[in-house]
Design an enzyme around this catalytic site. Structure first.
Site, PDB file in Angstrom:
ATOM      1  N   ASP A 486       8.653  69.445  62.546  1.00 17.80           N
ATOM      2  CA  ASP A 486       8.769  68.192  61.789  1.00 17.80           C
ATOM      3  C   ASP A 486      10.050  68.198  60.955  1.00 17.80           C
ATOM      4  O   ASP A 486      10.676  69.251  60.737  1.00 17.80           O
ATOM      5  CB  ASP A 486       7.530  68.088  60.879  1.00 17.80           C
ATOM      6  CG  ASP A 486       7.195  66.662  60.469  1.00 17.80           C
ATOM      7  OD1 ASP A 486       8.012  65.760  60.711  1.00 17.80           O
ATOM      8  OD2 ASP A 486       6.110  66.468  59.888  1.00 17.80           O
ATOM      9  N   ASP A 556       4.231  57.641  63.281  1.00 17.52           N
ATOM     10  CA  ASP A 556       3.051  57.930  62.458  1.00 17.52           C
ATOM     11  C   ASP A 556       2.085  56.760  62.485  1.00 17.52           C
ATOM     12  O   ASP A 556       0.989  56.845  61.928  1.00 17.52           O
ATOM     13  CB  ASP A 556       3.464  58.220  61.010  1.00 17.52           C
ATOM     14  CG  ASP A 556       3.880  59.676  60.836  1.00 17.52           C
ATOM     15  OD1 ASP A 556       3.690  60.459  61.777  1.00 17.52           O
ATOM     16  OD2 ASP A 556       4.387  60.024  59.751  1.00 17.52           O
TER      17      ASP A 556
HETATM   18  C1  DGJ Z   1       5.166  63.604  59.187  1.00 17.45           C
HETATM   19  C2  DGJ Z   1       4.619  63.629  60.583  1.00 17.45           C
HETATM   20  O1  DGJ Z   1       5.106  62.529  61.308  1.00 17.45           O
HETATM   21  C3  DGJ Z   1       3.089  63.640  60.531  1.00 17.45           C
HETATM   22  O2  DGJ Z   1       2.570  63.608  61.829  1.00 17.45           O
HETATM   23  C4  DGJ Z   1       2.622  64.857  59.771  1.00 17.45           C
HETATM   24  O3  DGJ Z   1       2.930  66.012  60.491  1.00 17.45           O
HETATM   25  C5  DGJ Z   1       3.251  64.900  58.397  1.00 17.45           C
HETATM   26  N1  DGJ Z   1       4.675  64.757  58.446  1.00 17.45           N
HETATM   27  C6  DGJ Z   1       2.898  66.178  57.686  1.00 17.45           C
HETATM   28  O4  DGJ Z   1       3.555  66.324  56.490  1.00 17.45           O
END
Ligand code: DGJ
Length: 746
Positions: A486, A556
Site C-alpha cells: 500500500d 477503496d
Molecule cells: C488504503 C487501502 O486502499 C485499503 O484497502 C486499506 O489497505 C487501507 N489503506 C489500510 O490502511
C-alpha cells in the site's frame, strides 16, 4: 525494398522506416538528411517510402533555405523535437549546458535493427515472449554539444502495439542538466480519416472515484493530464486517447498511449494553427532536473501506443493482450489467483488472532482460500497514527506472531497474506526516532504530514536495504503467500539528505527507481509471493506497477453500483485479471448503499475476486450465496482472465443497464454479465446483441449459474444471429439485479 525478417522495413534510400503490426503501420522519415520526421501512423499501408508526403517543398528545407529555418522548425512534423531552434510547440528534450545555453538540435545519425527487445535498466518494460519482436534504434545527436539521443521502437504485431522509449547520452565533456526528457512525441493530423476533428479521451477521479472517463474537444493550445504529486495519483491516468468524435466500442478511430511509469507524468496534446496535433508523453518536467555527467546515459520510461480503426473495444483488447503477455510477469501471470478474504472492512484496526481465525474458518466453509491481514498487525498500530516503519508483529494482537497464525490457517487449509506500507514512516515509530533523515522532509522546516505519516526516501540505498531486510524477516517468519503493498499519501517537502543541492531535482525520479528496485528485489527473493499493489485504492494503478504485480487494488469504493463504472473505466485500459475486486458488506462503508449480494458477486467476478467483510456476521443465506460465487469463480475465472473483453452496453451511457462479456480466444465460449442497474416503470424485456462471437459458429446460451449437468437453455443460434438479432434479457424487478449467461459452441 529491403525486407528484414521483421516488422520493420527500410526504404531503398534508407530515408524511411516503416514499423508494421497486424493492422497498423507507423512511418518515420528523414528530411533533408537532417531531421527525423513523423510521417504516418494508422491503418496498414504497403509503400515503404512516403516521400510524396513531405510537408515542405525542397526549397523550404533547412539546407536550401537558411532564411526561414525557424519557420521550418516550427512546422515540421518532428518525431522527437529538441529545444530552442524555432519550434515553439512542446519540446521533448531540454538541457542546460555548462555555458548556460539550452539549445538542443537533434540531427539524424543512423539506425540499427536488432532482434528481440532488451529490458530498460531499472525501469519496467514490455518484453518479447516468442521471439517475434524486433527493435529499431534511431540515433540523433546535437552536433554542437555532443548530446545524443537514441529512439527505440519495438512492434508487438499481434497486439497492434508499438513500444517507444528514449535514451539520452552525454557525449560532451562537461555535466549537462536535463530539464525534460519526454518518452514520446508525435506530430499528427488533427482530423480523422473522415475529416472530423479528433477529441481527447482521458480518465479522472479522486479517492474512491477512480477511472471516470471524459471525452472533450481539443481546443487550440495545450491541454492534457498531469501528475506532480510524486506518484501516478488518482486524479488522472497518464493515458491519452486521441479519438474520433462520437467514438463507440466498434466505430471510430482511436490512438491510445500509455506510460509505463509510476511517478509524475505529463501527457499533453497541443493543437497548432494548422490544426495538427503534437502529442507528448513523459516524466513531468516540473520537479525534474537531472545532472548527466559526460559518458552517462539517462533512460526514459517506455510508452506503448496502439491504433484502432474500429473503436475503443479493439484498443482495450490490444492493451489487455500486451499487458497480459508482454508486461505482467511472475508465477501468477497465467494462474488463477487464490480467492481471498481481507479483514480491512471487516475489522479495521480492531482485530486479534481469535477474530481473524473466526473469519477464516467461516470463509473456508464458503470456498475462500486465503486470509489477508490488512493494516494494523505490527508495532503499536491500533489506529493510523503510529508505527509505520516498525515492521515487527504486535504480539498483543497476534500472540505467536504471523507464524502462529499461518500454522493455524494451514491446519484449516487456508493461506495467509499480509499488508505492508513500506514507503511510509510514522513520526511515532522507532524507525523515525532512529533515522529522522530517512524521511523526505526539509531540515529545519516544519514537516507536512498526511494521514499522520511521512514518506521514506526510498531513493536511498540504505533505506531500501533496511526495508528489504525488515520485510524479508516477516516473510521468512511465516508461511506467507501474498503481499498487499500500500502507499497512502503524496509527496511534499521535497528534499533528500542523500543528494547534493544540485541534484535535489533528481529526487522524485530516483524515488520511483527506488520503488521499482524494492519490488524487483522482493520478487526475486520471494518469487512464490502474489503481490498486489495499492495506493489509497487505485492511486497508483498504472502499467509500470503491473510489471511487478499482476493485480492492483482498483478502488477503496467497494460498492458494486459504483464499481460498475470504476471497473468499466479501468477495463478500458487494463485486463480484468489485474483489477482488484472484492465483495464487501452492505450498507457499503463508503456510500451507504445496499446492493444484493448476488450482484456484488457478479461485479467482483469481473476482477480478481475476493471478499472484504465480516463473514461471521452474515446470514446463512449469504453464506450459501458465497458458496455459489466461489464455485462460479473456479468455473469461469480461466475465461475471465484470458479471454477478450467486450463492452456491450454501458450504464454510464444509458443510465439504466450495464452489459459486458468475455469471449475465449478461440471464440468457443463466452461469459456475459447483464446488470439491471436502475429499474424504470413500464420496464420491458429487452434485446441485447452479443459481441465477439464467430458469426458462423452455432452456440447454446444458458444461465451461467445453473448446475453444470442440467443447464437451462435460453436459446440455441448462430453467432451471426446472437450478434445481430440479439437475445432477450428478462425484465428484472428492482434495482441492482444481475444475471450471468454462459454461451458455448455446439
Ligand atoms: C488504503 C487501502 O486502499 C485499503 O484497502 C486499506 O489497505 C487501507 N489503506 C489500510 O490502511
Amino acid at each position: 525494398m529491403k525486407i528484414l525478417p521483421s516488422n520493420i522495413t527500410v526504404s531503398p534510400k534508407e530515408d524511411f522506416f516503416r514499423i508494421d503490426t497486424e493492422n497498423t503501420s507507423y512511418v518515420i522519415g528523414i528530411e533533408d538528411g537532417l531531421y527525423l520526421g513523423h510521417f504516418y501512423y494508422g491503418p496498414s499501408i504497403s509503400d515503404d517510402s512516403l516521400s510524396y508526403r513531405r510537408k515542405f517543398s525542397p526549397w523550404m528545407t533547412p539546407t536550401k533555405n537558411k532564411r526561414e529555418l525557424a519557420i521550418f522548425m516550427d512546422g515540421f512534423s518532428f518525431e522527437y523535437p529538441g529545444w530552442g531552434r524555432g519550434d515553439t510547440r512542446e519540446g521533448a528534450l531540454k538541457a542546460v549546458f555548462k555555458d548556460g545555453t539550452e539549445r538542443v538540435d537533434l540531427i539524424y545519425q543512423g539506425y540499427e535493427i536488432t532482434s528481440g527487445k532488451a529490458p530498460v535498466p531499472g525501469l519496467p518494460s514490455t518484453f518479447d515472449t516468442e521471439g517475434e519482436v524486433e527493435t529499431l534504434r534511431i540515433d540523433l545527436k546535437d552536433p554542437d554539444t555532443g548530446l545524443a539521443v537514441a529512439l527505440y521502437y519495438s512492434a508487438f504485431a499481434e497486439c497492434d502495439v508499438i513500444a517507444r522509449r528514449v535514451e539520452v547520452v552525454n557525449g560532451g565533456s562537461s555535466d549537462v542538466v536535463l530539464q525534460r526528457v519526454l518518452s514520446a512525441s508525435m506530430d499528427m493530423p488533427g482530423r480523422d480519416r473522415q475529416g472530423r476533428a479528433f477529441e481527447l479521451m482521458t480518465f479522472h477521479g479522486t479517492w474512491a472515484r477512480e477511472f471516470t472517463r471524459e471525452i472533450r474537444p481539443i481546443g487550440f493550445g495545450r491541454t492534457g493530464v498531469t501528475s506532480i504529486n510524486g506518484k501516478t495519483g488518482n486524479r488522472t491516468q497518464s493515458f491519452l486517447g486521441i479519438v474520433s468524435p462520437g467514438i463507440t466500442q466498434e466505430d471510430g478511430e482511436v490512438y491510445g498511449l500509455q506510460f509505463l511509469y509510476s511517478g509524475n507524468y505529463s501527457s499533453m496534446v497541443e493543437k497548432v494553427p494548422s490544426e495538427d496535433l503534437r502529442v507528448s508523453v513523459g516524466i513531468h518536467p516540473e520537479e525534474f532536473n537531472w545532472v548527466l555527467a559526460p559518458g552517462e546515459t539517462f533512460y526514459a520510461p517506455e510508452v506503448v501506443l496502439t491504433y484502432s480503426a474500429s473503436g475503443l473495444g479493439k484498443m482495450s483488447r490490444n492493451f489487455h493482450d500486451l499487458f497480459r503477455k508482454h508486461l505482467i510477469r511472475g508465477a501468477y501471470r497465467d494462474k488463477k489467483r487464490p480467492i481471498l478474504i481481507n479483514n480491512w472492512e471487516a475489522t479495521y484496526f480492531d482485530f486479534d488472532t481469535e477474530k481473524l481465525l473466526a473469519i477464516a474458518k467461516q470463509a473456508k466453509e464458503c470456498g475462500v482460500e486465503m486470509l489477508v491481514v490488512d493494516d494494523g498487525w505490527f508495532g503499536k498500530r491500533n489506529d493510523d497514527n503510529t508505527s509505520l516503519g516498525d515492521w515487527t508483529v504486535n504480539e498483543e494482537k497476534l500472540p505467536g506472531g504471523l507464524s502462529g497464525l499461518s500454522e493455524k490457517l494451514k491446519e484449516m487449509g487456508m493461506k495467509l497474506g499480509v499488508w505492508f506500507e513500506p514507503e511510509m514512516v510514522s513520526p511515532d515509530s522507532d524507525l523515525y526516532r532512529a533515522h529522522p533523515d530517512w524521511a523526505i522532509s526539509i531540515p529545519g522546516r516544519d514537516i507536512t504530514l498526511s494521514r499522520n505519516q511521512l514518506v521514506l526516501d526510498v531513493s536511498r540505498k540504505d533505506v531500501r536495504d533496511y526495508l528489504i531486510s525488515a520485510i524479508s524477516a516477516i516473510l521468512n517468519s511465516a508461511d506467507i503467500s501474498y503481499v498487499k503493498w500500500d502507499m497512502n499519501r503524496h509527496m511534499a517537502d521535497l528534499y533528500s539528505a542523500d543528494l547534493p543541492a544540485e541534484r535535489q531535482g533528481e529526487l522524485l525520479h530516483r524515488y520511483v527507481l527506488g520503488l521499482y528496485d524494492l519490488q524487483e528485489r522482493l520478487l526475486t527473493s520471494f518469487p512464490h509471493i502474489l503481490l498486489e499493489n495499492c495506493s489509497s485504492g487505485g492511486a497508483r494503478f498504472d502499467p509500470g506497477m503491473l510489471y511487478y504485480s499482476p493485480q492492483i487494488w482498483t478502488s477503496d469504493d467497494t460498492d458494486a453500483y459504483e464499481r460498475i463504472r470504476i471497473q468499466e473505466g479501468a477495463a478500458t485500459l487494463y485486463p480484468l485479471s489485474s483489477l482488484g475486486a472484492h465483495v464487501s458488506i452492505c450498507p457499503n462503508h463508503v456510500t451507504g448503499r445496499t446492493v444484493p449480494i448476488r450482484t456484488r458477486g457478479h461485479v467482483a467476478l469481473a476482477g480478481t475476486f475476493g471478499y472484504e467483510l465480516d463473514i461471521t456476521q452474515l446470514s446463512k443465506e449469504d453464506h450459501e450465496e458465497m458458496k455459489k460465487q466461489t464455485a462460479l469463480f473456479h468455473k469461469y475465472n480461466d475465461l475471465v482472465r484470458n479471454g477478450d473483453y467486450y463492452r456491450i452496453a454501458s450504464f454510464r451511457d444509458n443510465g439504466f443497464f450495464d452489459c459486458y462479456g468475455v469471449v475465449s480466444k478461440d471464440k468457443s465460449e463466452m461469459l456475459m454479465t447483464f446488470i439491471h442497474v436502475m429499474n424504470r416503470p413500464c420496464n420491458q424485456d429487452r434485446f441485447i446483441c452479443l459481441k465477439g462471437l464467430d458469426e458462423k459458429k452455432r452456440y447454446r446460451v444458458t444461465w451461467a449459474e445453473d448446475p453444470e449437468d442440467q443447464p437451462e437453455v435460453v436459446v440455441e443460434a448462430y453467432g451471426s444471429t446472437l450478434m445481430n438479432a440479439g437475445i432477450i434479457f428478462p425484465c428484472l424487478s428492482g434495482d441492482f439485479r444481475s444475471v450471468l449467461y454462459y454461451i458455448s459452441e455446439i
